[in-house]
Design an enzyme around this catalytic site. Structure first.
Site, PDB file in Angstrom:
ATOM      1  CG  LEU A 112      63.152  85.306  58.089  1.00 24.93           C
ATOM      2  CD1 LEU A 112      63.830  86.391  57.244  1.00 24.93           C
ATOM      3  CD2 LEU A 112      62.153  84.528  57.238  1.00 24.93           C
ATOM      4  CG  ASP A 171      64.675  76.226  47.865  1.00 21.35           C
ATOM      5  OD1 ASP A 171      64.267  75.103  47.501  1.00 21.35           O
ATOM      6  OD2 ASP A 171      64.681  76.592  49.057  1.00 21.35           O
TER       7      ASP A 171
END
Length: 285
Positions: free
Chosen positions: A39, A178
């Site tokens: 990311l 998650d």
């Protein structure tokens, strides 16, 4: 990290050793590097438009054909979930672009999303628990009155907002996969300044703002009560392991969730079954 092409409108190649330097108008800042994705914070179309770039690199240990299929399926699943949630009015990053078969042909894929300003709920709760510990210490020393009711109500309000956010997610037929406090952002309202002065460091952190869910790399589309209950159970366990002083407020998350959509009641009933299975698993080891 294997060489990965920076997707259009990006042109710089990411080195496996390190990221090259960029000008102020073409900056690529590493945020997170995991086994499944990398990311970065960057800009999109305009230097004034911050964005999050998520790259799913190829896995050299997998067969190339299988690797491309899995990577493509996962990035498309994430993109579809984000698109659906935005359409349903759920607070998630807006999808700006996606490419599941980049021209580099290295098996990687990428997507670009809206950059969410603010702090992870994990950081906010850790700061609050540290503040709480200091208040309790002062009380033991006779230097303070302990935790005020307004402080606990502030936390309850945040917990209910988290519950409503998760409820909106499930109402739209999406399972996060998650749910942890690291994947919940607290976005300031308006143009609120989130910088902290020296005098404010020992104060109770602000919990005002909008709860935004991020990181849908494990998300899927489902309306099954079992899947919804497991999502909630994962979040509950995250509170128990990461925020012991805040765990007692988790019931407020379920209050907010129950208020968010009609199907919440059956999902919460299934949560009891999931908890029971979790306790048995813990006992067996």
């Amino acid at each position: 990290m294997p060489p990965t092409n920076r997707p259009p409108p990006f042109s710089t190649i990411l080195s496996s050793a390190s990221l090259p330097s960029y000008s102020s108008t073409d900056e690529l800042t590493p945020i997170y590097q995991g086994a499944e994705a990398h990311l970065y914070k960057t800009t999109f179309l305009s230097p004034s438009q911050p964005a999050a770039l998520k790259i799913r690199p190829s896995k050299p240990y997998r067969h190339p054909i299988l690797d491309r299929r899995l990577t493509r399926a996962r990035i498309l699943q994430e993109a579809r979930c984000l698109q659906k949630l935005v359409k349903e009015g759920v607070s998630v990053p807006a999808l700006l672009g996606v490419d599941w078969e980049p021209s580099a042909g290295d098996g990687s894929s990428w997507l670009v999303m809206e950059w969410i300003e603010g702090e992870p709920v994990r950081v906010i709760l850790e700061e609050w628990e540290a503040y709480l510990k200091g208040i309790e210490r002062e009380k033991r020393l006779g230097l303070g009155e302990g935790v005020q009711g307004s402080e606990e109500e502030k936390v309850r309000g945040l917990m209910r907002r988290i519950g409503r956010a998760v409820g909106g997610l499930h109402r739209a037929g999406v399972i996060h996969g998650d749910l942890t406090t690291s994947n919940l952002m607290l976005r300031p309202l308006g143009s609120a300044d989130t910088t902290e002065t020296i005098e404010e460091r020992d104060q109770s952190p602000s919990m005002a703002g909008e709860v935004v869910m991020i990181d849908f790399g494990l998300a899927m589309q489902s309306s099954q009560d079992e899947d919804r209950a497991v999502d909630l159970y994962v979040l509950e366990r995250a509170f128990g392991s990461s925020h012991p002083r805040t765990e007692r407020f988790f019931e407020e998350v379920l209050v907010g969730y129950r208020e968010s959509y009609k199907g919440a009641v059956s999902a919460l009933k299934r949560l009891e079954d999931v908890r029971m299975r979790g306790r048995k698993r813990s006992m067996i080891g």
